[in-house]
Design an enzyme around this catalytic site. Structure first.
Site, short mmCIF file in Angstrom:
data_model
loop_
_atom_site.label_atom_id
_atom_site.label_comp_id
_atom_site.label_asym_id
_atom_site.label_seq_id
_atom_site.Cartn_x
_atom_site.Cartn_y
_atom_site.Cartn_z
N ASP A 93 6.96 -8.35 5.88
CA ASP A 93 6.04 -7.23 6.06
C ASP A 93 5.72 -6.95 7.53
OD1 ASP A 93 4.56 -5.10 5.24
OD2 ASP A 93 3.36 -6.20 3.80
N LYS A 150 12.83 -3.16 -1.06
CA LYS A 150 11.58 -2.47 -0.77
C LYS A 150 11.83 -0.99 -0.90
CE LYS A 150 7.78 -2.86 2.49
NZ LYS A 150 7.25 -3.77 3.51
N GLU A 178 -0.07 -13.74 1.70
CA GLU A 178 0.81 -12.83 0.92
C GLU A 178 2.07 -12.47 1.69
OE1 GLU A 178 -2.52 -12.56 1.46
OE2 GLU A 178 -3.25 -10.78 0.42
N TYR A 181 16.05 -12.11 -0.86
CA TYR A 181 15.17 -12.41 -1.97
C TYR A 181 14.62 -13.83 -1.81
CZ TYR A 181 13.89 -13.67 -6.79
OH TYR A 181 13.24 -14.13 -7.91
N ALA A 182 13.31 -13.95 -1.84
CA ALA A 182 12.65 -15.26 -1.75
C ALA A 182 12.09 -15.61 -3.14
CB ALA A 182 11.54 -15.22 -0.70
N ASP A 214 -0.34 -8.94 11.07
CA ASP A 214 -0.91 -9.01 9.72
C ASP A 214 -0.42 -10.26 8.99
OD1 ASP A 214 -2.50 -8.23 7.58
OD2 ASP A 214 -1.05 -6.80 6.78
N SER A 252 0.83 -1.20 0.00
CA SER A 252 0.00 0.00 0.00
C SER A 252 0.86 1.26 0.00
CB SER A 252 -0.95 -0.02 1.19
OG SER A 252 -0.25 -0.34 2.37
#
Ligand code: ADE
Length: 319
Positions: free
Chosen positions: A176, A63, A162, A114-115, A158, A44
């Site tokens: 996240d 990010k 995802e 990095y995944a 959260d 977002s």
């Protein structure tokens, strides 16, 4: 505020070719040291882009956060929390690693591990649903990662498919942490031997995603670490059913279902997982299973949770 605190510094060792003398240089990493590639995700208030280090060829997920947007949307706190949480969790199994942070005039950059195997939502979408063995493999890693972050004093708040990434070995990596709650430093057990888990670490802010939000947050607007357990229950259900337990055509109706704990198992849902889900999707947080009880549930009987051995298991063939 962001100045250059915690900026990416690497130590370069340089050997003089004539004298053979080794010197160490502190080098600051910046945007120029990476080659940017495809977009990996879109949040977002951020986007995630694949980046390759020019010197080592190592891949990172970067990010990128727009400073102007963060300030305008009053999201600066989220970024601070995310960075602090990831730093506290650095090296914890099942949590995405934060290697460096840096900035330029316009943006903040988080150089994340990095995944390459995308996220759990993509996995569930691709396969529709997982069998018992696959569900056990992923669920055991998710609950162990959640256990670790709670032990360190962080509530994710959260957890959803995802936010569960899959690394090169198909191991789970939670990501996240922008809406995480970092609890004040604590002893892991108090004098009565009560687990830290039971402390009322309450937070009034509304965070989360409708389908995975806990009833106590909707009813009493508080969350503590048990909201992550609720979300885990929702995800375990979703692994098997192929869809989240509480889903309606809009957020309001989804909230209604969550508050009533109104969900139905799909046909053929394995009994053993049903039993566990029923003990997780419990309205009263006190009556929900604790992480210790989850790990001791018969569904995980074959899993060894000691000393991080869940992370040594090979991924099963899907289906
Ligand atoms: N999407 C968001 N974060 C990611 C990461 N760390 N690796 C791969 N894809 C991502």
């Amino acid at each position: 505020e962001w100045a250059d605190r915690g900026a990416a510094k690497i130590i370069k060792e340089v050997v003089d070719p004539t004298t053979g003398e080794l010197t160490k240089h502190v080098v600051k990493m910046g945007i120029k040291d990476f080659k940017f590639g495809e977009q990996l995700g879109d949040g977002s208030y951020s986007s995630v882009v694949l980046a390759t280090a020019r010197d080592s060829g190592k891949k990172y997920a970067v990010k990128v956060l727009s400073k102007e947007y963060l300030i305008r949307q009053k999201k600066v706190k989220y970024v601070t929390v995310e960075k602090l949480a990831l730093q506290k969790l650095n090296g914890t199994k099942g949590i995405i690693r934060l290697f460096f942070t840096f900035q330029d005039e316009a943006s903040l950059y988080f150089l994340l591990e990095y995944a390459p195997h995308s996220d759990f939502l993509a996995l569930i979408k691709k396969y529709g649903s997982l069998n018992e063995q696959c569900a056990r493999y992923y669920a055991s890693q998710i609950i162990d990662a959640v256990d670790s972050l709670h032990t360190i004093g962080i509530i994710h708040r959260d957890i959803k498919p995802e936010n569960i990434l899959l690394d090169k070995d198909m191991k789970v990596k939670l990501t996240d942490f922008g809406t995480a709650k970092i609890l004040p430093e604590e002893p892991s057990n108090d004098a009565d031997g009560k687990p830290y888990f039971d402390l009322n670490a309450r937070s009034k802010s509304f965070v989360g995603t409708a389908e995975y939000v806990s009833p106590e947050l909707l009813n009493d607007s508080y969350t503590d670490s048990r909201c992550d357990i609720w979300a885990f229950g929702c995800i375990l259900f979703q692994m098997v059913a192929g869809k989240p337990p509480f889903k309606a055509s809009n957020e309001y109706l989804t909230f209604q279902k969550v508050m009533k704990v109104q969900y139905a198992f799909t046909a053929g849902f394995p009994q053993i997982i049903k039993d566990l889900v029923k003990k997780l999707l419990v309205k009263e947080p006190n009556d929900r299973l604790t992480i210790e009880q989850i790990k001791a549930h018969i569904f995980f009987q074959s899993v060894n949770f000691d000393n991080g051995s869940v992370w040594d298991d090979d991924p099963p063939e899907i289906q």
